[in-house]
Design a protein around this motif. Structure first.
Motif, PDB file in Angstrom:
ATOM      1  N   GLU A 128       0.836  -1.205   0.000  1.00 18.26           N
ATOM      2  CA  GLU A 128       0.000   0.000   0.000  1.00 18.26           C
ATOM      3  C   GLU A 128       0.871   1.255   0.000  1.00 18.26           C
ATOM      4  O   GLU A 128       0.577   2.230  -0.688  1.00 18.26           O
ATOM      5  CB  GLU A 128      -0.924   0.010   1.229  1.00 18.26           C
ATOM      6  CG  GLU A 128      -2.099  -0.927   1.137  1.00 18.26           C
ATOM      7  CD  GLU A 128      -3.020  -0.577  -0.019  1.00 18.26           C
ATOM      8  OE1 GLU A 128      -3.513   0.577  -0.085  1.00 18.26           O
ATOM      9  OE2 GLU A 128      -3.230  -1.448  -0.885  1.00 18.26           O
ATOM     10  N   LEU A 165       0.734   4.091  -2.782  1.00  9.98           N
ATOM     11  CA  LEU A 165       0.389   5.472  -2.435  1.00  9.98           C
ATOM     12  C   LEU A 165       1.549   6.435  -2.675  1.00  9.98           C
ATOM     13  O   LEU A 165       1.341   7.639  -2.830  1.00  9.98           O
ATOM     14  CB  LEU A 165      -0.021   5.558  -0.953  1.00  9.98           C
ATOM     15  CG  LEU A 165      -1.334   4.860  -0.575  1.00  9.98           C
ATOM     16  CD1 LEU A 165      -1.468   4.789   0.940  1.00  9.98           C
ATOM     17  CD2 LEU A 165      -2.523   5.600  -1.171  1.00  9.98           C
ATOM     18  N   ILE A 185       0.427   7.822   6.615  1.00 10.55           N
ATOM     19  CA  ILE A 185      -0.705   6.991   7.058  1.00 10.55           C
ATOM     20  C   ILE A 185      -0.231   5.835   7.926  1.00 10.55           C
ATOM     21  O   ILE A 185      -0.812   5.552   8.978  1.00 10.55           O
ATOM     22  CB  ILE A 185      -1.479   6.453   5.841  1.00 10.55           C
ATOM     23  CG1 ILE A 185      -2.046   7.623   5.024  1.00 10.55           C
ATOM     24  CG2 ILE A 185      -2.612   5.528   6.284  1.00 10.55           C
ATOM     25  CD1 ILE A 185      -2.709   7.191   3.731  1.00 10.55           C
ATOM     26  N   ASP A 198      -7.916   6.004   8.945  1.00 10.39           N
ATOM     27  CA  ASP A 198      -7.649   6.068   7.502  1.00 10.39           C
ATOM     28  C   ASP A 198      -6.838   4.857   7.039  1.00 10.39           C
ATOM     29  O   ASP A 198      -7.118   4.256   5.988  1.00 10.39           O
ATOM     30  CB  ASP A 198      -6.887   7.349   7.164  1.00 10.39           C
ATOM     31  CG  ASP A 198      -7.778   8.579   7.258  1.00 10.39           C
ATOM     32  OD1 ASP A 198      -9.006   8.404   7.356  1.00 10.39           O
ATOM     33  OD2 ASP A 198      -7.238   9.701   7.234  1.00 10.39           O
ATOM     34  N   GLN A 224      -7.986   1.934   4.528  1.00  9.04           N
ATOM     35  CA  GLN A 224      -7.167   1.725   3.337  1.00  9.04           C
ATOM     36  C   GLN A 224      -6.846   0.239   3.161  1.00  9.04           C
ATOM     37  O   GLN A 224      -6.916  -0.313   2.052  1.00  9.04           O
ATOM     38  CB  GLN A 224      -5.873   2.533   3.464  1.00  9.04           C
ATOM     39  CG  GLN A 224      -4.986   2.506   2.237  1.00  9.04           C
ATOM     40  CD  GLN A 224      -5.506   3.393   1.118  1.00  9.04           C
ATOM     41  OE1 GLN A 224      -6.204   4.361   1.365  1.00  9.04           O
ATOM     42  NE2 GLN A 224      -5.179   3.039  -0.119  1.00  9.04           N
TER      43      GLN A 224
END
Length: 281
Positions: free
Chosen positions: A34, A38, A46, A68, A72
């Protein structure tokens, strides 16, 4: 103003592994993927890399994140897994204890300070007024006590002070009085000092008393004046400048071969080196 704030929930990769039934190393891999997707900068905001103590009490890596980050990750999994993650998020949010954040209203704070300053000023004014009234009361009591011995000028002076203090204005002028001198001041002017270096007021008093008894000093040349010094209040005799000249004449008529003057069988020693009669010749 008080504001109710709720702090954000915190979860770790260990929590996600437990919820979705996956090994922790696999969740760690999912999070790294992730972050790569991102972008490093956004991903690190995050997901925060931290550590925990494993079963062997060793520091092992894990990720910590808020709502968040949990959402995600949930999007990567199937519907049941997403539902489990969302349910856990809701449970954690319900467990959060509201925190009260106090916001100070600066305008109110300034107003309170101004009120405190005004209160201190008013208190100070009240104390000054109390002192002024006490002084007036004292002057009135003195005037009443000594009314039979006070001169007209002194009575006018007391009245002037009382009226002017009461109104704060000079409505009644103080009487103009001729300069008067105490025995101590006369001693200083003619240079008549004791051996200790102080104005010889006892000797001056003896001389003026002698001159008064012999009619040399007339009644209009002396005045009894009401005075206050510390805790003492009483009248003292003061003399006009003409009396200084008579004291000088008296001294000039003596034979001052020795620094001793005998008056009424009493000797008065003085410092002859400081005697100053020439200025009065």
């Amino acid at each position: 103003m008080d504001q109710v704030m709720v702090s954000e929930i915190k979860m770790t990769s260990l929590d996600i592994a437990e919820i979705v039934g996956k090994e922790h190393k696999n969740v760690m891999r999912d999070i790294r993927n992730e972050i790569d997707s991102l972008g490093e900068e956004t991903g690190r905001l995050i997901f925060e890399l931290t550590s925990y103590k494993d079963k062997s009490n060793r520091d092992s890596p894990c990720y910590e994140f808020g709502k968040d980050g949990a959402m995600q990750l949930a999007l990567k999994y199937d519907a049941k897994t997403r539902r489990a993650v969302i349910k856990r998020i809701n449970e954690l949010e319900q467990l959060q204890v509201p925190q009260v954040q106090v916001t100070i209203d600066k305008s109110k704070d300034l107003e309170i300070k101004q009120q405190a300053t005004e209160a201190r000023y008013l208190n100070a004014q009240a104390r000054l007024e109390s002192v002024r009234l006490k002084k007036q009361q004292f002057a009135m009591e003195v005037a009443e006590t000594f009314k039979d011995v006070l001169s007209p000028d002194m009575k006018q002076l007391i009245a002037s002070n009382l009226i002017n203090q009461s109104t704060g204005q000079s409505l009644l002028p103080a009487p103009e009085t001729e300069k008067l001198f105490t025995c101590e001041e006369i001693g200083t002017k003619v240079g008549l000092f004791s051996k200790s270096g102080k104005p010889h007021k006892q000797l001056v008093a003896a001389i003026t008393s002698f001159l008064t008894d012999h009619g040399e000093i007339e009644e209009h040349e002396l005045k009894r004046v009401l005075e206050s010094k510390g805790n003492w209040t009483g009248d003292t005799v003061k003399y006009k400048e003409s009396v200084i000249e008579k004291v000088v004449s008296f001294l000039q008529g003596l034979s001052l071969d020795e620094p001793i003057i005998n008056l009424r069988d009493k000797n008065y020693n003085f410092d002859a080196s400081r005697l100053n009669l020439a200025d009065w010749a």
